[in-house]
Write an enzyme that holds these catalytic residues in place. Structure first.
Site, PDB file in Angstrom:
ATOM      1  N   LYS A   1       0.814  -1.226   0.000  1.00 42.45           N
ATOM      2  CA  LYS A   1       0.000   0.000   0.000  1.00 42.45           C
ATOM      3  C   LYS A   1       0.848   1.278   0.000  1.00 42.45           C
ATOM      4  CE  LYS A   1      -4.323  -1.577   1.989  1.00 42.45           C
ATOM      5  NZ  LYS A   1      -5.340  -1.364   3.016  1.00 42.45           N
TER       6      LYS A   1
ATOM      7  N   ASP B   1     -10.094   3.284   1.695  1.00 48.86           N
ATOM      8  CA  ASP B   1     -10.270   2.634   3.009  1.00 48.86           C
ATOM      9  C   ASP B   1     -11.009   3.540   4.000  1.00 48.86           C
ATOM     10  OD1 ASP B   1      -9.168   0.121   2.581  1.00 48.86           O
ATOM     11  OD2 ASP B   1      -7.140   0.763   3.082  1.00 48.86           O
TER      12      ASP B   1
END
Ligand code: NAP
Length: 306
Positions: free
Chosen positions: A69, A105
């Site tokens: 990420k 997210d």
């Protein structure tokens, strides 16, 4: 690209075989009869750059999970605002020759809070346990949604301090501070907290916190856990026993995935169907794990009988 040519989407990570994103996304794709298919691709950390130049060229976009990420950020051409603030990407879109990074997210988490618990963070005091990648995404989203204050409690206090320092500089509207994951400072923060979120790995596979100061938590505070396997973690069970409303972690996974699919396709997937499919797979997994455990427990007894 011809109009009905099937386009490939993926989630990349290492390990990746455990990912439930393909099941969840393909269920939504089928329902929409959209020309996409979604699969999981294992990419080793040292192959990430090569992946972007090679296999990724056949994808319209992809999700990014651990451990890529943050590592993928410098390899992309552009970053959306939230991804830049968070410093991590979970969704990549190919537009022409460019790779654009997004982070869904935090927004997915807020959508789940709203949809599942009708909870808005505006004006609320939040305590986040953990200071990893997920905590960063949530802290940014909560600050952008005008939370009144955010306290980050972490086992390694230095990591929480680093997070609070960086984000305070970028997000001046919401005060952010760092404290240890225990002791008087945590107790004081819990006393006036409206939303308590576990973003640590504690809870995965049924593990639990030892001696969490539940008696100090403000009455009626919403307790949330982003770990989704098991769905109701020991942390949430403890909160529920003490009369707190709870918020489970699968909603964040569903909504971050739905937002990613919208970025790739411009289509709104059926989030209820995605959640049903996800929960079905999680139940199957929990049953498999339980029967494995039973098998392990009964094996030594069998040997003793001989
Ligand atoms: P990460 O960057 O590796 O951070 C892990 C965090 O957990 C750190 O704060 C770490 O503290 C803490 N931790 C680990 N073991 C601990 C222990 N025994 N006691 C106390 N703290 C402990 O991971 P992440 O990406 O933030 O992910 C964290 C969790 O969120 C994972 O379980 C992941 O599956 C879940 N998650 C869920 C979703 C969703 O969609 N629902 C999305 C993303 C992540 P230290 O800094 O002290 O090591």
């Amino acid at each position: 690209m011809p109009k009905n040519k099937v386009q490939s989407l993926a989630v990349i990570g290492d390990p990746i075989s455990h990912s439930l994103s393909p099941a969840m996304q393909n269920a939504a794709i089928q329902k929409l009869k959209a020309p996409y298919r979604f699969r999981a691709i294992r990419v080793h950390p040292e192959q990430l750059a090569r992946f972007l130049k090679g296999p990724a060229q056949k994808l319209a976009g992809f999700n990014v999970t651990l451990p890529h990420k943050e590592a993928i950020v410098p390899l992309l051409d552009r970053l959306a605002y939230e991804a830049k603030l968070i410093g991590a990407v979970n969704t990549v879109l190919r537009r022409g020759d460019e790779w654009i990074g997004f982070n869904t997210d935090g927004a997915g988490y807020l959508m789940s809070l709203q949809a599942d618990r009708q909870f808005s963070p505006r004006g609320k005091r939040v305590v986040i346990l953990g200071a990893g990648g997920a905590a960063r995404a949530l802290a940014v989203a909560l600050a952008l949604a005008h939370a009144k204050s955010i306290t980050v409690a972490n086992r390694t206090v230095k990591r929480a301090e680093q997070l609070a320092k960086e984000l305070s500089f970028r997000l001046r509207g919401t005060p952010l501070r760092a404290i240890p994951l225990g002791g008087a400072k945590l107790e004081a923060a819990l006393r006036d907290c409206h939303l308590l979120i576990n973003t640590t790995r504690v809870g995965l596979g049924g593990s639990s916190f030892q001696d969490f100061p539940w008696t100090k938590l403000r009455r009626g505070a919403l307790v949330s856990d982003i770990v989704y396997s098991p769905r109701v973690t020991p942390f949430l069970k403890a909160a529920r026993r003490r009369g707190h409303p709870i918020h489970t972690g699968e909603g964040m996974l569903v909504f971050q995935g739905a937002l990613a699919f919208e970025i790739w396709s411009g289509l709104k997937p059926d989030v209820r169907l995605m959640r049903r499919e996800l929960l079905r797979r999680l139940r199957e997994r929990e049953l498999r794990d339980k029967s494995k455990d039973r098998g392990k427990r009964s094996a030594p007894r069998g040997r003793r009988k001989k």
